[in-house]
Scaffold this motif. Structure first.
Motif, PDB file in Angstrom:
ATOM      1  N   VAL A  50      29.057  42.939  25.010  1.00  0.00           N
ATOM      2  CA  VAL A  50      27.807  43.604  24.691  1.00  0.00           C
ATOM      3  C   VAL A  50      26.722  42.929  25.510  1.00  0.00           C
ATOM      4  CG1 VAL A  50      26.109  44.156  22.921  1.00  0.00           C
ATOM      5  CG2 VAL A  50      28.552  44.223  22.372  1.00  0.00           C
ATOM      6  N   TYR A  51      25.980  43.701  26.272  1.00  0.00           N
ATOM      7  CA  TYR A  51      24.940  43.167  27.140  1.00  0.00           C
ATOM      8  C   TYR A  51      23.580  43.355  26.491  1.00  0.00           C
ATOM      9  CZ  TYR A  51      28.190  42.396  30.940  1.00  0.00           C
ATOM     10  OH  TYR A  51      29.221  41.927  31.720  1.00  0.00           O
ATOM     11  N   TYR A  52      22.802  42.278  26.445  1.00  0.00           N
ATOM     12  CA  TYR A  52      21.498  42.265  25.810  1.00  0.00           C
ATOM     13  C   TYR A  52      20.402  42.008  26.829  1.00  0.00           C
ATOM     14  CZ  TYR A  52      24.107  41.722  21.442  1.00  0.00           C
ATOM     15  OH  TYR A  52      24.970  41.889  20.383  1.00  0.00           O
ATOM     16  N   CYS A  53      19.354  42.783  26.737  1.00  0.00           N
ATOM     17  CA  CYS A  53      18.153  42.556  27.516  1.00  0.00           C
ATOM     18  C   CYS A  53      17.236  41.617  26.742  1.00  0.00           C
ATOM     19  CB  CYS A  53      17.445  43.882  27.791  1.00  0.00           C
ATOM     20  SG  CYS A  53      15.889  43.750  28.687  1.00  0.00           S
ATOM     21  N   ALA A  54      16.522  40.740  27.457  1.00  0.00           N
ATOM     22  CA  ALA A  54      15.624  39.791  26.825  1.00  0.00           C
ATOM     23  C   ALA A  54      14.350  39.639  27.644  1.00  0.00           C
ATOM     24  CB  ALA A  54      16.306  38.426  26.662  1.00  0.00           C
ATOM     25  N   ALA A  55      13.256  39.305  26.962  1.00  0.00           N
ATOM     26  CA  ALA A  55      11.968  39.083  27.612  1.00  0.00           C
ATOM     27  C   ALA A  55      11.311  37.854  27.017  1.00  0.00           C
ATOM     28  CB  ALA A  55      11.060  40.297  27.451  1.00  0.00           C
ATOM     29  N   GLY A  56      10.617  37.081  27.868  1.00  0.00           N
ATOM     30  CA  GLY A  56       9.979  35.863  27.413  1.00  0.00           C
ATOM     31  C   GLY A  56       8.722  35.535  28.189  1.00  0.00           C
ATOM     32  N   TYR A  57       8.070  34.452  27.765  1.00  0.00           N
ATOM     33  CA  TYR A  57       6.795  34.057  28.347  1.00  0.00           C
ATOM     34  C   TYR A  57       6.918  32.929  29.363  1.00  0.00           C
ATOM     35  CZ  TYR A  57       4.895  36.759  24.480  1.00  0.00           C
ATOM     36  OH  TYR A  57       4.588  37.770  23.596  1.00  0.00           O
ATOM     37  N   TYR A  58       8.090  32.365  29.541  1.00  0.00           N
ATOM     38  CA  TYR A  58       8.278  31.233  30.427  1.00  0.00           C
ATOM     39  C   TYR A  58       9.205  31.588  31.576  1.00  0.00           C
ATOM     40  CZ  TYR A  58       6.307  28.799  26.433  1.00  0.00           C
ATOM     41  OH  TYR A  58       5.490  28.397  25.399  1.00  0.00           O
ATOM     42  N   SER A  59       8.830  31.145  32.768  1.00  0.00           N
ATOM     43  CA  SER A  59       9.629  31.387  33.960  1.00  0.00           C
ATOM     44  C   SER A  59      10.221  30.105  34.535  1.00  0.00           C
ATOM     45  CB  SER A  59       8.788  32.088  35.033  1.00  0.00           C
ATOM     46  OG  SER A  59       7.657  31.319  35.383  1.00  0.00           O
ATOM     47  N   ASP A  60      10.181  29.023  33.786  1.00  0.00           N
ATOM     48  CA  ASP A  60      10.780  27.767  34.217  1.00  0.00           C
ATOM     49  C   ASP A  60      12.254  27.973  34.518  1.00  0.00           C
ATOM     50  OD1 ASP A  60      10.558  24.607  34.214  1.00  0.00           O
ATOM     51  OD2 ASP A  60      12.365  25.144  33.089  1.00  0.00           O
ATOM     52  N   SER A  61      12.742  27.302  35.544  1.00  0.00           N
ATOM     53  CA  SER A  61      14.112  27.488  35.977  1.00  0.00           C
ATOM     54  C   SER A  61      15.128  27.094  34.909  1.00  0.00           C
ATOM     55  CB  SER A  61      14.374  26.703  37.265  1.00  0.00           C
ATOM     56  OG  SER A  61      14.170  25.322  37.073  1.00  0.00           O
ATOM     57  N   TYR A  62      14.732  26.216  33.984  1.00  0.00           N
ATOM     58  CA  TYR A  62      15.624  25.841  32.903  1.00  0.00           C
ATOM     59  C   TYR A  62      15.581  26.874  31.769  1.00  0.00           C
ATOM     60  CZ  TYR A  62      17.634  23.340  28.951  1.00  0.00           C
ATOM     61  OH  TYR A  62      18.395  22.976  27.859  1.00  0.00           O
ATOM     62  N   TYR A  63      14.397  27.147  31.252  1.00  0.00           N
ATOM     63  CA  TYR A  63      14.282  28.024  30.093  1.00  0.00           C
ATOM     64  C   TYR A  63      14.651  29.466  30.404  1.00  0.00           C
ATOM     65  CZ  TYR A  63      12.035  24.260  27.534  1.00  0.00           C
ATOM     66  OH  TYR A  63      11.773  23.073  26.893  1.00  0.00           O
ATOM     67  N   ILE A  64      14.474  29.894  31.636  1.00  0.00           N
ATOM     68  CA  ILE A  64      14.747  31.282  31.966  1.00  0.00           C
ATOM     69  C   ILE A  64      16.241  31.598  31.913  1.00  0.00           C
ATOM     70  CG2 ILE A  64      15.054  31.112  34.462  1.00  0.00           C
ATOM     71  CD1 ILE A  64      13.134  33.534  34.696  1.00  0.00           C
ATOM     72  N   THR A  65      17.074  30.584  31.917  1.00  0.00           N
ATOM     73  CA  THR A  65      18.519  30.773  31.814  1.00  0.00           C
ATOM     74  C   THR A  65      19.068  30.433  30.439  1.00  0.00           C
ATOM     75  OG1 THR A  65      19.050  28.551  32.624  1.00  0.00           O
ATOM     76  CG2 THR A  65      18.761  30.288  34.275  1.00  0.00           C
ATOM     77  N   LYS A 106      18.860  30.978  26.039  1.00  0.00           N
ATOM     78  CA  LYS A 106      18.449  31.884  24.974  1.00  0.00           C
ATOM     79  C   LYS A 106      17.123  31.480  24.365  1.00  0.00           C
ATOM     80  CE  LYS A 106      22.327  31.308  22.848  1.00  0.00           C
ATOM     81  NZ  LYS A 106      23.383  31.353  21.798  1.00  0.00           N
ATOM     82  N   ALA A 107      16.888  30.165  24.267  1.00  0.00           N
ATOM     83  CA  ALA A 107      15.657  29.661  23.677  1.00  0.00           C
ATOM     84  C   ALA A 107      14.429  29.995  24.497  1.00  0.00           C
ATOM     85  CB  ALA A 107      15.755  28.147  23.481  1.00  0.00           C
ATOM     86  N   GLY A 108      14.598  30.399  25.736  1.00  0.00           N
ATOM     87  CA  GLY A 108      13.475  30.737  26.586  1.00  0.00           C
ATOM     88  C   GLY A 108      12.944  32.142  26.405  1.00  0.00           C
ATOM     89  N   TYR A 109      13.527  32.908  25.501  1.00  0.00           N
ATOM     90  CA  TYR A 109      13.149  34.296  25.324  1.00  0.00           C
ATOM     91  C   TYR A 109      12.644  34.578  23.915  1.00  0.00           C
ATOM     92  CZ  TYR A 109      15.267  34.983  29.837  1.00  0.00           C
ATOM     93  OH  TYR A 109      15.561  34.897  31.178  1.00  0.00           O
ATOM     94  N   ASN A 110      11.686  35.486  23.831  1.00  0.00           N
ATOM     95  CA  ASN A 110      11.034  35.816  22.579  1.00  0.00           C
ATOM     96  C   ASN A 110      11.461  37.156  21.997  1.00  0.00           C
ATOM     97  OD1 ASN A 110       8.887  34.414  24.598  1.00  0.00           O
ATOM     98  ND2 ASN A 110       8.647  33.603  22.509  1.00  0.00           N
ATOM     99  N   TYR A 111      11.911  38.065  22.849  1.00  0.00           N
ATOM    100  CA  TYR A 111      12.254  39.411  22.418  1.00  0.00           C
ATOM    101  C   TYR A 111      13.625  39.794  22.937  1.00  0.00           C
ATOM    102  CZ  TYR A 111       7.207  39.389  21.754  1.00  0.00           C
ATOM    103  OH  TYR A 111       5.930  39.057  21.384  1.00  0.00           O
ATOM    104  N   TRP A 112      14.346  40.559  22.117  1.00  0.00           N
ATOM    105  CA  TRP A 112      15.706  40.958  22.447  1.00  0.00           C
ATOM    106  C   TRP A 112      15.937  42.429  22.130  1.00  0.00           C
ATOM    107  CZ3 TRP A 112      19.207  37.491  24.568  1.00  0.00           C
ATOM    108  CH2 TRP A 112      18.813  36.143  24.550  1.00  0.00           C
ATOM    109  N   GLY A 113      16.739  43.082  22.970  1.00  0.00           N
ATOM    110  CA  GLY A 113      17.161  44.433  22.684  1.00  0.00           C
ATOM    111  C   GLY A 113      18.349  44.447  21.754  1.00  0.00           C
ATOM    112  N   GLN A 114      18.815  45.637  21.420  1.00  0.00           N
ATOM    113  CA  GLN A 114      19.921  45.794  20.489  1.00  0.00           C
ATOM    114  C   GLN A 114      21.282  45.682  21.151  1.00  0.00           C
ATOM    115  OE1 GLN A 114      17.697  45.338  17.726  1.00  0.00           O
ATOM    116  NE2 GLN A 114      19.580  46.207  16.909  1.00  0.00           N
ATOM    117  N   GLY A 115      21.337  45.763  22.468  1.00  0.00           N
ATOM    118  CA  GLY A 115      22.577  45.596  23.187  1.00  0.00           C
ATOM    119  C   GLY A 115      23.228  46.913  23.571  1.00  0.00           C
ATOM    120  N   THR A 116      23.998  46.883  24.644  1.00  0.00           N
ATOM    121  CA  THR A 116      24.774  48.026  25.086  1.00  0.00           C
ATOM    122  C   THR A 116      26.170  47.552  25.477  1.00  0.00           C
ATOM    123  OG1 THR A 116      24.828  49.924  26.610  1.00  0.00           O
ATOM    124  CG2 THR A 116      23.957  47.856  27.482  1.00  0.00           C
TER     125      THR A 116
END
Length: 126
Positions: free
Chosen positions: A93-108, A110-120
Motif C-alpha cells: 500500500v503506497y501512502y502520500c505524505a506532506a510535511g514542513y521540513y525539507s532536511d535531508s534526514y527528516y524528509i526520509t 515518517k516523523a518528518g511528515y505531518n499529513y498522510w493520505g489513505q493509501g493506494t
C-alpha cells in the motif's frame, strides 16, 4: 488542515509500470516536502521517495533508485510517482505524505511528515 488523496494503484505484471498521483487540498502553501511511503503486508511502513518544494531536491530509497521517479506539479498541488520495472517486492500500500521540513534526514523519515493520505494498493504479479 491538509487533505491528501492517492490514486493510480492497481495490478500490474512484473516489469510493467504504474503512475501514482497524490492530490493535496486545504492549506498547502507552507508544505515544502512531499513524499511517498509504502507498507507491505506484515512489514513496517518504509520510505520510498521525496521531493522538496523549494530546492528541487529528490530523495529515493536504495531499493527503488533508478526505477522510480518522483515529481511535482505545484500549480495543481499534485505529486506523482512514476514506477517502472516493477517487481513483486514492490507490492504494498503506497501512502502520500506532506510535511514542513525539507532536511535531508527528516524528509526520509515518517516523523518528518505531518499529513498522510489513505493509501493506494499496488500489486505486482510475477
Amino acid at each position: 488542515q491538509v487533505q491528501l488523496v492517492e490514486s493510480g494503484g492497481g495490478l500490474v505484471q512484473a516489469g510493467g509500470s504504474l503512475r501514482l498521483s497524490c492530490a493535496a487540498s486545504g492549506r498547502t502553501s507552507r508544505l515544502p516536502a512531499m513524499g511517498w511511503f509504502r507498507q507491505a503486508s506484515g512489514k513496517e511502513r518504509e520510505f520510498v521517495a521525496a521531493d522538496s518544494w523549494s530546492g528541487g531536491s529528490t530523495y529515493y530509497a536504495d531499493s527503488v533508485k533508478g526505477r522510480f521517479t518522483i515529481s511535482r506539479d505545484n500549480v495543481k498541488n499534485t505529486v506523482y510517482l512514476q514506477m517502472n520495472s516493477l517487481e513483486p517486492e514492490d507490492t504494498a500500500v503506497y501512502y502520500c505524505a506532506a510535511g514542513y521540513y525539507s532536511d535531508s534526514y527528516y524528509i526520509t523519515k515518517k516523523a518528518g511528515y505531518n499529513y498522510w493520505g489513505q493509501g493506494t494498493q499496488v500489486t505486482v504479479s510475477s
